[in-house]
Each structure stands twice: as structure tokens, then as C-alpha cells.
Design a protein around this motif. Sequence first.
Motif, PDB file in Angstrom:
ATOM      1  N   GLN A 207       5.684   5.502   3.185  1.00 57.53           N
ATOM      2  CA  GLN A 207       5.305   5.139   4.614  1.00 57.53           C
ATOM      3  C   GLN A 207       6.153   3.717   5.013  1.00 57.53           C
ATOM      4  OE1 GLN A 207       1.641   3.256   3.606  1.00 57.53           O
ATOM      5  NE2 GLN A 207       1.626   4.672   1.501  1.00 57.53           N
ATOM      6  N   ASP A 208       5.789   3.407   6.335  1.00 51.98           N
ATOM      7  CA  ASP A 208       7.053   2.579   6.548  1.00 51.98           C
ATOM      8  C   ASP A 208       6.831   1.547   6.548  1.00 51.98           C
ATOM      9  OD1 ASP A 208       8.161   5.091   7.942  1.00 51.98           O
ATOM     10  OD2 ASP A 208       6.924   4.522  10.218  1.00 51.98           O
ATOM     11  N   LYS A 209       5.752   0.773   6.421  1.00 49.07           N
ATOM     12  CA  LYS A 209       5.239  -0.133   6.485  1.00 49.07           C
ATOM     13  C   LYS A 209       3.789  -0.168   5.381  1.00 49.07           C
ATOM     14  CE  LYS A 209       4.896  -4.195   9.664  1.00 49.07           C
ATOM     15  NZ  LYS A 209       4.455  -4.869  10.405  1.00 49.07           N
ATOM     16  N   PRO A 210       4.302   0.087   4.674  1.00 46.87           N
ATOM     17  CA  PRO A 210       3.186   0.527   3.193  1.00 46.87           C
ATOM     18  C   PRO A 210       1.873  -0.750   3.338  1.00 46.87           C
ATOM     19  CG  PRO A 210       5.809   0.429   1.928  1.00 46.87           C
ATOM     20  CD  PRO A 210       5.033   0.019   3.724  1.00 46.87           C
ATOM     21  N   ARG A 211       0.287   0.077   2.994  1.00 43.57           N
ATOM     22  CA  ARG A 211      -0.314  -0.722   2.932  1.00 43.57           C
ATOM     23  C   ARG A 211      -1.022  -0.091   1.265  1.00 43.57           C
ATOM     24  NH1 ARG A 211      -2.756  -3.500   7.118  1.00 43.57           N
ATOM     25  NH2 ARG A 211      -4.107  -2.197   6.978  1.00 43.57           N
ATOM     26  N   LEU A 212      -1.038  -1.270   0.415  1.00 44.11           N
ATOM     27  CA  LEU A 212      -1.189  -0.733  -0.768  1.00 44.11           C
ATOM     28  C   LEU A 212      -2.157  -1.444  -1.880  1.00 44.11           C
ATOM     29  CD1 LEU A 212       0.666   1.963  -1.864  1.00 44.11           C
ATOM     30  CD2 LEU A 212       1.723   0.028  -3.604  1.00 44.11           C
ATOM     31  N   LEU A 213      -3.555  -0.997  -1.847  1.00 44.23           N
ATOM     32  CA  LEU A 213      -4.292  -2.308  -3.182  1.00 44.23           C
ATOM     33  C   LEU A 213      -4.559  -1.569  -4.136  1.00 44.23           C
ATOM     34  CD1 LEU A 213      -6.265  -4.440  -3.686  1.00 44.23           C
ATOM     35  CD2 LEU A 213      -7.870  -2.373  -2.124  1.00 44.23           C
TER      36      LEU A 213
ATOM     37  N   SER B 132      10.472  -5.025   1.173  1.00 50.16           N
ATOM     38  CA  SER B 132      11.284  -4.971   1.197  1.00 50.16           C
ATOM     39  C   SER B 132      10.796  -4.065   2.365  1.00 50.16           C
ATOM     40  CB  SER B 132      12.489  -4.561   1.385  1.00 50.16           C
ATOM     41  OG  SER B 132      11.641  -3.016   0.281  1.00 50.16           O
ATOM     42  N   LYS B 133      10.511  -3.591   2.849  1.00 50.65           N
ATOM     43  CA  LYS B 133       9.918  -2.383   4.134  1.00 50.65           C
ATOM     44  C   LYS B 133       8.903  -3.825   4.403  1.00 50.65           C
ATOM     45  CE  LYS B 133       9.861   1.784   3.334  1.00 50.65           C
ATOM     46  NZ  LYS B 133       9.357   2.672   3.007  1.00 50.65           N
ATOM     47  N   ASP B 134       8.720  -4.370   4.527  1.00 45.89           N
ATOM     48  CA  ASP B 134       7.830  -5.319   5.384  1.00 45.89           C
ATOM     49  C   ASP B 134       6.339  -4.562   5.787  1.00 45.89           C
ATOM     50  OD1 ASP B 134       7.305  -7.540   6.760  1.00 45.89           O
ATOM     51  OD2 ASP B 134       7.279  -6.360   9.017  1.00 45.89           O
ATOM     52  N   GLY B 135       5.882  -4.647   4.137  1.00 45.44           N
ATOM     53  CA  GLY B 135       4.447  -3.906   4.127  1.00 45.44           C
ATOM     54  C   GLY B 135       3.282  -4.960   3.124  1.00 45.44           C
ATOM     55  N   GLU B 136       2.295  -4.565   2.690  1.00 48.62           N
ATOM     56  CA  GLU B 136       1.657  -6.021   1.574  1.00 48.62           C
ATOM     57  C   GLU B 136       0.735  -5.252   1.135  1.00 48.62           C
ATOM     58  OE1 GLU B 136      -2.061  -7.572   3.505  1.00 48.62           O
ATOM     59  OE2 GLU B 136      -1.121  -6.365   5.977  1.00 48.62           O
ATOM     60  N   LEU B 137       1.259  -5.590  -0.412  1.00 52.05           N
ATOM     61  CA  LEU B 137       0.153  -5.386  -1.803  1.00 52.05           C
ATOM     62  C   LEU B 137      -0.832  -6.065  -2.105  1.00 52.05           C
ATOM     63  CD1 LEU B 137       0.744  -3.611  -4.009  1.00 52.05           C
ATOM     64  CD2 LEU B 137       2.166  -4.967  -5.159  1.00 52.05           C
ATOM     65  N   HIS B 138      -1.637  -6.207  -2.634  1.00 51.39           N
ATOM     66  CA  HIS B 138      -2.562  -6.537  -3.530  1.00 51.39           C
ATOM     67  C   HIS B 138      -3.172  -6.150  -4.391  1.00 51.39           C
ATOM     68  CE1 HIS B 138      -3.383  -8.620   0.610  1.00 51.39           C
ATOM     69  NE2 HIS B 138      -3.056  -7.525   1.176  1.00 51.39           N
ATOM     70  N   LEU B 139      -3.611  -7.120  -5.362  1.00 55.32           N
ATOM     71  CA  LEU B 139      -4.503  -6.359  -6.525  1.00 55.32           C
ATOM     72  C   LEU B 139      -5.811  -6.284  -7.101  1.00 55.32           C
ATOM     73  CD1 LEU B 139      -1.690  -7.236  -9.452  1.00 55.32           C
ATOM     74  CD2 LEU B 139      -1.792  -5.264  -7.597  1.00 55.32           C
ATOM     75  N   SER B 140      -6.734  -5.863  -7.409  1.00 52.61           N
ATOM     76  CA  SER B 140      -7.994  -6.153  -7.295  1.00 52.61           C
ATOM     77  C   SER B 140      -8.480  -5.410  -8.927  1.00 52.61           C
ATOM     78  CB  SER B 140      -8.727  -5.484  -6.469  1.00 52.61           C
ATOM     79  OG  SER B 140      -8.928  -3.937  -6.673  1.00 52.61           O
ATOM     80  N   ASP B 141      -9.896  -6.132  -8.557  1.00 52.84           N
ATOM     81  CA  ASP B 141     -10.149  -5.472 -10.270  1.00 52.84           C
ATOM     82  C   ASP B 141     -10.155  -5.339 -11.900  1.00 52.84           C
ATOM     83  OD1 ASP B 141     -12.671  -4.191  -8.367  1.00 52.84           O
ATOM     84  OD2 ASP B 141     -10.787  -3.403  -8.037  1.00 52.84           O
ATOM     85  N   ILE B 142      -9.528  -6.933 -12.214  1.00 57.14           N
ATOM     86  CA  ILE B 142      -8.586  -7.250 -12.958  1.00 57.14           C
ATOM     87  C   ILE B 142      -9.178  -8.294 -14.027  1.00 57.14           C
ATOM     88  CG2 ILE B 142      -6.268  -8.455 -13.808  1.00 57.14           C
ATOM     89  CD1 ILE B 142      -5.341  -8.003 -11.207  1.00 57.14           C
ATOM     90  N   ASN B 143      -9.162  -7.324 -15.326  1.00 55.31           N
ATOM     91  CA  ASN B 143     -10.248  -7.728 -16.496  1.00 55.31           C
ATOM     92  C   ASN B 143      -9.422  -9.344 -16.760  1.00 55.31           C
ATOM     93  OD1 ASN B 143      -8.988  -7.844 -19.202  1.00 55.31           O
ATOM     94  ND2 ASN B 143      -9.671  -5.639 -19.562  1.00 55.31           N
TER      95      ASN B 143
END
Lengths: 150, 119
Positions: free
Chosen positions: B46-52, B78-89
Amino acid sequence: MSPNGMNPSDEDAKAPLVGEAVLQQGDPSGLKIFESAFFDALKTSGYDEGQIFAIRLAMEEAIANGFRHGNDGDPRKTVKITHVINTTDLQVSIEDEGTGFDPEAVPDPTEDANLEIPSGRGLMLMRAYMTEVNVIPPGNRIEMYFRRDA
Amino acid sequence: MNPESAGLRVSDQNGITRVEFIEQNILDEANIQQIGEALSEVVDAQDKPRLLISFRNVAHLSSAALGALITVSNRVKSKDGELHLSDINPNILEVFKITRLDRLFEIHDTTAEGLAAFA
């Protein structure tokens, strides 16, 4: 046979569970068999889920460090684990076949400057989750102690 | 690297790549390496990764797994994207807090909150 007239089964329940395992690099089934027996023994000794989570995390880190850093990934080398499980506390020793390391030389992974570095968190996690962690010179053996009421 | 064989379920939802761990334990080093490679491929595609990334099924992880996540995070940044994490016990969230990685990652209670957090 109980010399003082105590019920033998009560005595058995209080006896420490002592064990030893020698694990080989790249043998995940050997590790799984050991861990399954070890965590069952903790459960039988009354350890709760949170305590087992903590001990498991510390053990996984110590074993992984032994294989990766201590033994340098050499599949011919082993990691030896000895443990004494009491209902009140646990002692574990994890020894690799490497030349050891200086724990003082490990940078603090929680410093802002180190947060983006992918490695170097194993020892701090062991220390966070166990009551006591000692790296025995020259550094190829780690002794960990967990007290249930700590 | 096929994400499924690395133990990942990957899907797309309105331009956001949702990743879920299939396994309960992310401990085995060989498996973590596969996860790292599979995630890198997702990011690189992806050019600008958006990851959950959802931890819904995860009960145990190791510092090597955290390392793989940090590598992904660095790549996404480094690719100016976004990373989010969820549902962590709660047990695992504690690991993020102890290592102070809760400052590095954007962590959300639920997948819905994670999805809503993208710019």
C-alpha cells in the motif's frame, strides 16, 4: 510412610514439585510438552490465572533469550530448566550453553529513545513479572523467584 | 507469505486493512517471523497503509511479538500511514504498559473504536 502420624496425602500435597527439562533449539513440540506439564503443575499447586500468565511470560522470555542470544541459534545446543514449585513460591533456573552476557549493558527499553527498537525487552519483562531475577555470572544462567503473596 | 499460513486473517473494510491473529499464543519465534513477513507484505503493498490489528483472540505474546509489531509500526510511519491496535485483553495490555509501548501504539478497546479512529 509418615513418622509423625501425619496423613501421607496431606504431606504429599505440601511436597514441592521438583523437575528438570532439557530443551533443544527448534523443537517446539518439546517446549510445548514441558510447558503444558509445568503450567498444569502450577495450577495444581493453586496458582491463579494471573500468576500463571506472569510466570509464563517470564519463562518464555528466558527460554527464548537462551536459545537466541545465549546459544546463538545453534540447534545442537540446549537450554536446561530446573524448577521447584511450592504452593507459596516458585524457583526456576534457566541455563544456556553460551558465554553469558552483562545485564548492566542492556539498554533500558522503556526510554523514549529506545521505544522504537524492536528488541531488548525480555529481561525487563522477566524483572517486571517475577519477584526476583538474578543473572548468574558469566550470564548464561538466570535464576528467577516468584512469591505468590508478593 | 500467505497471511493465513502465518496465522493472520486479513480483510479490507472501506480502505482500512483489518488484521486479526488466529492463534491464541504468539510465542513461537518461527511463527513470529512469519507474522512479521506477512505484515510487512501487507504494508509494502500500500502507498499509505491504514492498518487495524485486532488482538481479540490473543491470550499470550512474547517480546519477540512486540518486536515484530514495532517493526510494522516503523514501516507504516515511514510510509506516512496509520496503525491502530484494538481488543487487547487486560493481561496483555499490562505488557504494553510495562514496556511503555502503550505510548508508541494507538490502542483502542474495541474494533469499532479502532475503525473510527482513522483520520
